[in-house]
Design a protein around this motif. Structure first.
Motif, PDB file in Angstrom:
ATOM      1  N   GLN A  47       7.720  20.602  32.784  1.00 55.75           N
ATOM      2  CA  GLN A  47       6.633  19.611  32.834  1.00 55.75           C
ATOM      3  C   GLN A  47       5.291  20.138  32.335  1.00 55.75           C
ATOM      4  OE1 GLN A  47       6.649  18.947  36.991  1.00 55.75           O
ATOM      5  NE2 GLN A  47       8.525  17.719  36.968  1.00 55.75           N
ATOM      6  N   THR A  48       5.145  21.448  32.254  1.00 54.39           N
ATOM      7  CA  THR A  48       3.790  21.991  32.044  1.00 54.39           C
ATOM      8  C   THR A  48       3.291  21.819  30.606  1.00 54.39           C
ATOM      9  OG1 THR A  48       2.355  23.888  32.399  1.00 54.39           O
ATOM     10  CG2 THR A  48       4.508  24.380  31.487  1.00 54.39           C
ATOM     11  N   ASP A  49       1.969  21.641  30.474  1.00 53.47           N
ATOM     12  CA  ASP A  49       1.399  21.651  29.128  1.00 53.47           C
ATOM     13  C   ASP A  49       0.494  22.884  28.958  1.00 53.47           C
ATOM     14  OD1 ASP A  49      -0.671  20.933  30.729  1.00 53.47           O
ATOM     15  OD2 ASP A  49      -0.993  18.949  29.846  1.00 53.47           O
ATOM     16  N   ALA A  50       0.680  23.874  29.837  1.00 53.98           N
ATOM     17  CA  ALA A  50      -0.096  25.117  29.733  1.00 53.98           C
ATOM     18  C   ALA A  50       0.262  25.836  28.428  1.00 53.98           C
ATOM     19  CB  ALA A  50       0.208  26.017  30.924  1.00 53.98           C
ATOM     20  N   GLN A  51      -0.714  26.604  27.894  1.00 59.28           N
ATOM     21  CA  GLN A  51      -0.439  27.346  26.657  1.00 59.28           C
ATOM     22  C   GLN A  51       0.317  28.636  26.951  1.00 59.28           C
ATOM     23  OE1 GLN A  51      -4.641  26.593  25.414  1.00 59.28           O
ATOM     24  NE2 GLN A  51      -3.819  27.249  23.448  1.00 59.28           N
ATOM     25  N   ILE A  52       0.125  29.142  28.169  1.00 60.00           N
ATOM     26  CA  ILE A  52       0.796  30.392  28.567  1.00 60.00           C
ATOM     27  C   ILE A  52       1.478  30.158  29.917  1.00 60.00           C
ATOM     28  CG2 ILE A  52       0.395  32.780  29.336  1.00 60.00           C
ATOM     29  CD1 ILE A  52      -1.920  32.960  27.375  1.00 60.00           C
ATOM     30  N   ILE A  53       2.734  30.607  30.012  1.00 62.11           N
ATOM     31  CA  ILE A  53       3.421  30.587  31.311  1.00 62.11           C
ATOM     32  C   ILE A  53       3.670  32.045  31.696  1.00 62.11           C
ATOM     33  CG2 ILE A  53       5.491  29.891  32.594  1.00 62.11           C
ATOM     34  CD1 ILE A  53       5.946  27.695  30.504  1.00 62.11           C
ATOM     35  N   VAL A  54       3.198  32.446  32.872  1.00 59.81           N
ATOM     36  CA  VAL A  54       3.547  33.787  33.355  1.00 59.81           C
ATOM     37  C   VAL A  54       4.598  33.606  34.439  1.00 59.81           C
ATOM     38  CG1 VAL A  54       2.738  35.976  34.268  1.00 59.81           C
ATOM     39  CG2 VAL A  54       1.163  34.522  32.999  1.00 59.81           C
ATOM     40  N   MET A  55       5.779  34.159  34.194  1.00 61.13           N
ATOM     41  CA  MET A  55       6.856  34.021  35.170  1.00 61.13           C
ATOM     42  C   MET A  55       6.948  35.281  36.023  1.00 61.13           C
ATOM     43  SD  MET A  55       9.296  32.837  36.826  1.00 61.13           S
ATOM     44  CE  MET A  55       9.500  31.204  36.218  1.00 61.13           C
ATOM     45  N   CYS A  56       6.475  35.167  37.255  1.00 61.95           N
ATOM     46  CA  CYS A  56       6.638  36.268  38.205  1.00 61.95           C
ATOM     47  C   CYS A  56       7.985  36.041  38.887  1.00 61.95           C
ATOM     48  CB  CYS A  56       5.501  36.275  39.221  1.00 61.95           C
ATOM     49  SG  CYS A  56       3.893  36.481  38.456  1.00 61.95           S
ATOM     50  N   GLY A  57       8.983  36.623  38.276  1.00 59.80           N
ATOM     51  CA  GLY A  57      10.353  36.446  38.755  1.00 59.80           C
ATOM     52  C   GLY A  57      11.192  37.440  37.988  1.00 59.80           C
ATOM     53  N   VAL A  58      12.345  37.003  37.500  1.00 57.52           N
ATOM     54  CA  VAL A  58      13.178  37.917  36.704  1.00 57.52           C
ATOM     55  C   VAL A  58      13.403  37.329  35.307  1.00 57.52           C
ATOM     56  CG1 VAL A  58      14.239  39.110  38.646  1.00 57.52           C
ATOM     57  CG2 VAL A  58      15.271  37.004  37.800  1.00 57.52           C
ATOM     58  N   HIS A  59      14.010  38.151  34.444  1.00 57.04           N
ATOM     59  CA  HIS A  59      14.035  37.844  33.018  1.00 57.04           C
ATOM     60  C   HIS A  59      14.677  36.492  32.695  1.00 57.04           C
ATOM     61  CE1 HIS A  59      14.918  38.483  28.697  1.00 57.04           C
ATOM     62  NE2 HIS A  59      13.774  39.136  28.745  1.00 57.04           N
ATOM     63  N   PHE A  60      15.814  36.172  33.371  1.00 54.56           N
ATOM     64  CA  PHE A  60      16.473  34.901  33.007  1.00 54.56           C
ATOM     65  C   PHE A  60      15.568  33.710  33.331  1.00 54.56           C
ATOM     66  CE2 PHE A  60      17.922  35.071  37.466  1.00 54.56           C
ATOM     67  CZ  PHE A  60      17.736  33.753  37.855  1.00 54.56           C
ATOM     68  N   MET A  61      14.702  33.855  34.329  1.00 58.26           N
ATOM     69  CA  MET A  61      13.782  32.768  34.690  1.00 58.26           C
ATOM     70  C   MET A  61      12.748  32.574  33.577  1.00 58.26           C
ATOM     71  SD  MET A  61      13.219  33.545  38.732  1.00 58.26           S
ATOM     72  CE  MET A  61      14.595  33.371  39.883  1.00 58.26           C
ATOM     73  N   ALA A  62      12.286  33.680  33.011  1.00 55.35           N
ATOM     74  CA  ALA A  62      11.332  33.596  31.900  1.00 55.35           C
ATOM     75  C   ALA A  62      12.022  33.000  30.667  1.00 55.35           C
ATOM     76  CB  ALA A  62      10.778  34.982  31.595  1.00 55.35           C
ATOM     77  N   GLU A  63      13.267  33.385  30.423  1.00 58.81           N
ATOM     78  CA  GLU A  63      14.012  32.806  29.287  1.00 58.81           C
ATOM     79  C   GLU A  63      14.145  31.294  29.459  1.00 58.81           C
ATOM     80  OE1 GLU A  63      17.170  35.970  27.377  1.00 58.81           O
ATOM     81  OE2 GLU A  63      17.881  34.647  28.943  1.00 58.81           O
ATOM     82  N   THR A  64      14.460  30.874  30.682  1.00 53.32           N
ATOM     83  CA  THR A  64      14.618  29.434  30.948  1.00 53.32           C
ATOM     84  C   THR A  64      13.306  28.706  30.651  1.00 53.32           C
ATOM     85  OG1 THR A  64      16.247  29.976  32.627  1.00 53.32           O
ATOM     86  CG2 THR A  64      15.370  27.744  32.690  1.00 53.32           C
ATOM     87  N   CYS A  65      12.179  29.306  31.043  1.00 51.66           N
ATOM     88  CA  CYS A  65      10.864  28.709  30.739  1.00 51.66           C
ATOM     89  C   CYS A  65      10.683  28.576  29.235  1.00 51.66           C
ATOM     90  CB  CYS A  65       9.740  29.592  31.266  1.00 51.66           C
ATOM     91  SG  CYS A  65       9.588  29.587  33.030  1.00 51.66           S
ATOM     92  N   LYS A  66      11.017  29.636  28.508  1.00 49.03           N
ATOM     93  CA  LYS A  66      10.810  29.621  27.051  1.00 49.03           C
ATOM     94  C   LYS A  66      11.673  28.544  26.392  1.00 49.03           C
ATOM     95  CE  LYS A  66       9.068  30.883  23.216  1.00 49.03           C
ATOM     96  NZ  LYS A  66       7.645  30.585  22.940  1.00 49.03           N
ATOM     97  N   ILE A  67      12.903  28.417  26.876  1.00 48.82           N
ATOM     98  CA  ILE A  67      13.821  27.423  26.299  1.00 48.82           C
ATOM     99  C   ILE A  67      13.295  26.003  26.566  1.00 48.82           C
ATOM    100  CG2 ILE A  67      16.169  26.480  26.534  1.00 48.82           C
ATOM    101  CD1 ILE A  67      17.036  29.443  27.159  1.00 48.82           C
ATOM    102  N   LEU A  68      12.768  25.795  27.769  1.00 50.39           N
ATOM    103  CA  LEU A  68      12.294  24.455  28.139  1.00 50.39           C
ATOM    104  C   LEU A  68      10.921  24.156  27.566  1.00 50.39           C
ATOM    105  CD1 LEU A  68      13.440  24.340  31.857  1.00 50.39           C
ATOM    106  CD2 LEU A  68      14.240  22.868  30.001  1.00 50.39           C
ATOM    107  N   CYS A  69      10.189  25.192  27.242  1.00 49.47           N
ATOM    108  CA  CYS A  69       8.804  25.016  26.836  1.00 49.47           C
ATOM    109  C   CYS A  69       8.523  25.913  25.623  1.00 49.47           C
ATOM    110  CB  CYS A  69       7.939  25.429  28.035  1.00 49.47           C
ATOM    111  SG  CYS A  69       6.447  24.533  28.154  1.00 49.47           S
ATOM    112  N   PRO A  70       9.199  25.639  24.476  1.00 43.80           N
ATOM    113  CA  PRO A  70       9.129  26.584  23.350  1.00 43.80           C
ATOM    114  C   PRO A  70       7.725  26.739  22.773  1.00 43.80           C
ATOM    115  CG  PRO A  70      10.367  24.591  22.751  1.00 43.80           C
ATOM    116  CD  PRO A  70      10.076  24.487  24.215  1.00 43.80           C
ATOM    117  N   GLN A  71       6.868  25.725  22.977  1.00 47.79           N
ATOM    118  CA  GLN A  71       5.507  25.807  22.409  1.00 47.79           C
ATOM    119  C   GLN A  71       4.619  26.761  23.189  1.00 47.79           C
ATOM    120  OE1 GLN A  71       6.773  23.328  24.145  1.00 47.79           O
ATOM    121  NE2 GLN A  71       5.246  22.715  25.671  1.00 47.79           N
TER     122      GLN A  71
END
Ligand code: 13P
Ligand code: SF4
Length: 311
Positions: A47-71
């Motif tokens: 849902q986010t329109d942020a320009q940067i997402i910082v994922m404080c979690g583990v790598h697969f969680m950050a990958e999931t963010c990137k896949i859902l929010c490629p911009q």
């Protein structure tokens, strides 16, 4: 300025959103914009329109963010924050397993690499696995990977016989049945809250089995005042915060001398690294286009089904 204030200032200036999983240390949870379980974190990233997402979690969680929010630029405070469960399922071996069972639909837990998701029909989290598996016709043949404990649990509550990949989380596998039995004797009024990644012998002793968000919600709704918590101990921060008058006891792992069970990967997310990561905009997590194009479908399917089911 304190480190927390510096982080908040940088996040505001850079239009960044800081997401944190319940297993991170309390001070990281406190500085984040949003704290949640794997499902809620994926929903938030979508849902986010942020320009940067910082994922404080583990790598697969950050990958999931990137896949859902490629911009968005997706950052992780420590790029070595892996996940033993995701690592127990190498993409090439899983793809071979899938190819050997062409009649089966493939359900993968979100704790997997993007490459595993790319050969998956629908992704699940522990917050929606039961409902998503039940949404398939009863006679549909299903593969479930990579967590054998969660798979066994879902088979037992849905009456399915999904083919299971033999993977596990080293943190949840370590809980001691013996120590839990002793604690139950010492705290006869306490409810036992268990994450489904735990072994069957531990799940058998549970009053509630569920995702981190479900366990947290239960502690707020239950009339009970004492809980034995059988999951990563970072979750106690939010439990205690929401219900300061209740008592939460972390159940220890088998290892001698250990009083609570921590995921060393989640603990790599420190305030200092979070600050540096926002300041330097690194380390960045990316996913190759050809994998992201395939992996986005089963993740979106999970989000659609979850929305339909009100999860
Ligand atoms: P949740 O989906 O319950 O947040 O769990 C994630 C996880 O990594 C469990 O070990
Ligand atoms: Fe992975 Fe287990 Fe850590 Fe969760 S607790 S992130 S499943 S290693």
């Amino acid at each position: 300025m304190t480190l927390k204030e510096k982080i908040r200032t940088l996040a505001r200036e850079k239009n960044a959103i800081v997401l944190a999983h319940y297993y991170t240390i309390g001070e990281v949870q406190d500085v984040a914009d949003f704290v949640g379980d794997s499902l809620a974190l994926a929903q938030k990233a979508a849902q986010t329109d942020a320009q940067i997402i910082v994922m404080c979690g583990v790598h697969f969680m950050a990958e999931t963010c990137k896949i859902l929010c490629p911009q968005a630029k997706v950052l992780i405070p420590d790029v070595s924050a892996s996940c033993s469960l995701a690592e127990s399922c190498p993409a090439d071996a899983f793809a071979e397993f899938v190819a050997q069972h062409p009649q089966h639909k493939v359900i993968s837990y979100v704790n997997t690499s993007a490459a595993v998701k790319a050969v998956t029909d629908v992704v699940v989290t522990s917050g929606n696995a039961r409902e998503i598996v039940s949404s398939f016709p009863q006679d549909e043949r299903l593969i479930f990977g990579p967590d054998r404990n969660l798979g066994e649990y879902i088979n037992s509550v849905t009456g399915r016989q999904m083919l299971l990949w033999d993977g596990a989380c080293h943190v949840h596998e370590r809980f001691s049945v013996e120590k839990l039995i002793v604690l139950k004797r010492e705290h006869p009024g306490a409810e036992v809250l268990v994450h489904p990644e735990c072994r069957g012998a531990v799940r058998k002793l549970a009053d509630v089995v569920g995702s981190t968000a479900r366990l947290l919600k239960h502690t707020q709704e239950s009339e009970c005042r004492e809980f034995l918590v059988v999951t990563e101990s970072g979750i106690l921060h939010q439990m205690q915060r929401a219900c300061p008058e209740k008592t939460f006891i972390p159940v220890p792992p088998d290892d001698p001398g250990c009083t609570c069970n921590e995921c060393q990967y989640m603990r790599l997310n420190t305030l200092e690294k979070l600050y540096q990561c926002l300041r330097d905009e690194a380390p960045e997590v990316t996913v190759p286009d050809e994998i992201a194009e395939k992996a986005v479908r089963p993740i979106n399917r999970m989000l659609e089904i979850s929305k339909e089911l009100g999860l």
